[in-house]
Design a protein around this motif. Structure first.
Motif, PDB file in Angstrom:
ATOM      1  N   ASP A  37       1.799   9.474  -5.728  1.00  0.00           N
ATOM      2  CA  ASP A  37       1.730  10.782  -5.085  1.00  0.00           C
ATOM      3  C   ASP A  37       3.072  11.483  -4.910  1.00  0.00           C
TER       4      ASP A  37
ATOM      5  N   SER B 277       0.829  -1.209   0.000  1.00  0.00           N
ATOM      6  CA  SER B 277       0.000   0.000   0.000  1.00  0.00           C
ATOM      7  C   SER B 277       0.858   1.251   0.000  1.00  0.00           C
ATOM      8  N   GLN B 278       1.960   1.234   0.761  1.00  0.00           N
ATOM      9  CA  GLN B 278       2.848   2.391   0.770  1.00  0.00           C
ATOM     10  C   GLN B 278       3.584   2.539  -0.565  1.00  0.00           C
TER      11      GLN B 278
ATOM     12  N   TYR C 249       1.230   4.317  -2.835  1.00  0.00           N
ATOM     13  CA  TYR C 249       1.222   5.752  -2.537  1.00  0.00           C
ATOM     14  C   TYR C 249       2.458   6.434  -3.124  1.00  0.00           C
TER      15      TYR C 249
END
Length: 644
Positions: free
Chosen positions: A130, A122-123, A126
């Motif tokens: 982003d 999940s990181q 990101y």
């Protein structure tokens, strides 16, 4: 395979020397990430160069067909087939290494080892969506994936050329996250790094492609084509070497900060790269001066190919050192000072001082992409003029002066007040854009570069596509030679830029602004070339056509003038939030933009229109002109009988 082995060995030694893989006090990702990341970067850079070089060779240097031993023209030349196969195979390595670098870069920045748990994934997502570094490596991976698929699917030289351009687009995200991009002048660092990568990929990739085809051209069967292939690449390599050396020195200055920076481990690796680059330049000079002439002779016929292999191994070592440099802290801190003023937040720079007539000539901010473009274009043009005169042609000094003036104005517009104040005042932005679209293309077109090309570059007979063939293909259709079509494209493009979100996109993103400038320079040159170049008797522009095209352009620009006066303020969120305390209001400045259109757009077009209406081009006899028939700017000596 030997080159990849040398590159990996070089990055391991360099990383150990510089401490790039040393254990960190805080947020250490583990030994695997610290060592694997520079190795993966090295493999990625070398694979990218090999793919680009092989695609360039297939699209521009090698003959696609083997008509000597094959029954039909559809049979590919062995060298052409080989570089295509290598490009396809190495592109798989490129994709894999890009994915590995993406994952390892996140693990390195996050300070944690690679894991298959949900939190790491999940990181990572990101990071990919982003953060700038993640977005850049995501774009690189996507480009690599697309190029990989195209190398397996595309067969034509046009498709391979497009694929090569797509692969070269990787330069953009790589430059945005490179060390030099973190200097105080961020955009100057990005531009210098982009120039450096262009030279590296063309030079290293081209030498790698030569090594790939060496077994074919070093044989008896291919010896008669070897000199041609080596000579074609030698000219390209000379330009690439110039770009690599000059931009490398500039990037080093930006990162070292001073002479004392050379004493650091980072500086010592820079010196190793410089020495190896100069050695490669000496080998290239040996190629041009005597090695190519020895091809096919006994003894000494294999010297050129031995030098190619030596070049490949040295270049692989340099790329290994580069991989370690990318993980080594430079003497100048990588992160610039944070933006604290409204102008810095929006433009990346402090608000320039009040614009006076004096500051039109004293405010400069070097854009190394355009400087490199102008210098390269000038050098190539002068070499062409010298070659034309050596062949017995006369070349008008007015054409040379016009070409040089166009390049000088281009450097001024992109590096001085028009660009600096164009980010602050829309009236100046209009001057800048119309100079790039109208004034500079007019000067360049009057330099008659296509005519110089026709005089100095021979048509190829082996089926490959050089500059002459590519330009001939681009200008093949009658619609392309129409001033009405080119003028309409220019007018519509200007309208779309100013009255759609494209203007804000160009203001927000440096790369979008660069692409817009390049686009308008190209279409402006297209328009000016269709209007100013002389035609044969069958295609001579009538005064009526010139009048219609010119008046249509003038009317469209007048419509733009009126639109600036009656439409709401353009991009008020940008121009109204710069905290500018000098100059006109944003509403008055937009009205001044209409005056800018008159000065930089309407006036040059009216002068050009009047000149063309008063001067009818002298037709040449039908059937004597080709796609790039030389104009009156060049002619042969009186004892020659062909027409100018």
């Amino acid at each position: 395979m030997a080159a990849f082995a040398v590159a990996v060995a070089a990055v391991v030694v360099s990383a150990a020397f510089s401490g790039a893989a040393a254990e960190r006090v805080a947020l250490d990702p583990g030994a695997f990430v610290r060592w694997a990341l520079p190795i993966a970067l090295t493999v990625h850079h070398l694979a990218l160069a090999v793919v680009v070089g092989c695609l360039i060779f297939a699209a521009t240097i090698l003959p696609p067909g083997d008509n000597e031993s094959a029954p039909g023209p559809s049979s590919p030349h062995p060298a052409f087939a080989r570089v295509r196969a290598v490009a396809a195979g190495v592109s798989l390595v490129w994709v894999g290494s890009a994915v590995v670098v993406l994952v390892l870069t996140y693990a390195n920045l996050a300070g944690q080892p690679v894991s298959d748990n949900a939190e790491f994934a999940s990181q990572l997502a990101y990071f990919l969506t982003d953060l700038l570094v993640g977005q850049a490596w995501g774009a690189i991976t996507l480009i690599a994936f697309l190029v990989c698929n195209l190398t397996f699917l595309v067969r034509s030289t046009t498709g391979l050329a497009a694929t090569a351009l797509l692969a070269l687009a990787t330069i953009i995200p790589i430059s945005l996250i490179g060390h030099a991009a973190g200097s105080d002048d961020h955009f100057a660092g990005v531009g210098a790094l982009a120039v450096h990568w262009i030279g590296v990929l063309v030079w290293v990739g081209g030498v790698a492609a030569l090594a790939v085809v060496a077994p074919i051209f070093a044989s008896k069967r291919g010896a008669h084509q070897a000199k041609t292939v080596l000579s074609r690449f030698s000219a390209l390599a000379g330009v690439a070497f110039f770009l690599v050396l000059t931009s490398g020195v500039l990037n080093s200055v930006l990162r070292l900060g001073g002479w004392e920076g050379l004493l650091s481990r980072y500086g010592q690796l820079i010196l190793i790269k410089l020495a190896a680059t100069l050695l490669l330049g000496a080998i290239g000079l040996a190629h041009r001066s005597w090695a190519i002439a020895q091809v096919g002779r006994k003894p000494g016929g294999q010297t050129a190919w031995r030098l190619v292999i030596a070049e490949v191994l040295i270049m692989a070592g340099i790329i290994g050192v580069t991989g370690a440099l990318g993980r080594t802290a430079p003497p100048v801190p990588r992160e610039p000072e944070p933006a604290i003023t409204p102008a810095e937040i929006l433009t990346g720079y402090l608000l320039p001082p009040d614009l006076t007539w004096f500051r039109w000539f004293t405010e400069w901010r070097w854009d190394w992409l355009w400087v490199a473009f102008a210098v390269t274009a000038a050098v190539v043009y002068f070499r062409g003029v010298r070659k034309a005169r050596a062949a017995g042609h006369r070349w008008a000094w007015q054409s040379t002066a016009s070409w040089l003036a166009g390049l000088l104005v281009l450097v001024y517009v992109t590096c001085a007040a028009p660009t600096i104040y164009g980010m602050v005042l829309i009236s100046v932005h209009t001057v800048m854009l119309l100079a790039i679209t109208v004034i500079i293309p007019l000067l360049l077109a009057l330099g008659a570069p296509l005519d110089l090309l026709a005089l100095t570059v021979q048509r190829r007979t082996d089926g490959s596509r050089g500059p002459h063939e590519w330009l001939h293909a681009a200008a093949a259709g009658p619609a392309v030679r129409s001033p009405l079509l080119s003028g309409a494209v220019v007018a519509v493009s200007l309208g779309l830029l100013y009255y759609t979100p494209l203007l804000r996109l160009a203001l927000d993103f440096w790369i979008a602004d660069q692409m817009a400038n390049l686009y308008f320079l190209l279409i402006g040159f297209w328009f000016m070339t269709t209007v100013t170049r002389p035609r044969t008797a069958a295609r001579t522009l009538s005064r009526r056509t010139v009048a219609v095209a010119g008046l249509a352009g003038v009317l469209l620009l007048w419509a733009t003038v009126l639109a600036f006066g009656v439409t709401p303020v353009l991009e008020v969120d940008w121009f109204g939030n710069l905290a500018r305390t000098w100059g006109p209001s944003i509403a008055a400045d937009q009205q001044h933009a209409g005056t800018s259109v008159l000065l930089a757009g309407v006036t040059p077009l009216v002068i050009l229109l009047t000149t063309l209406l008063l001067h009818r081009p002298r037709p040449t006899p039908a059937g004597t002109a080709g796609a790039f028939q030389p104009s009156s700017t060049a002619s042969r000596r009186p004892d020659r009988t062909d027409h100018p």
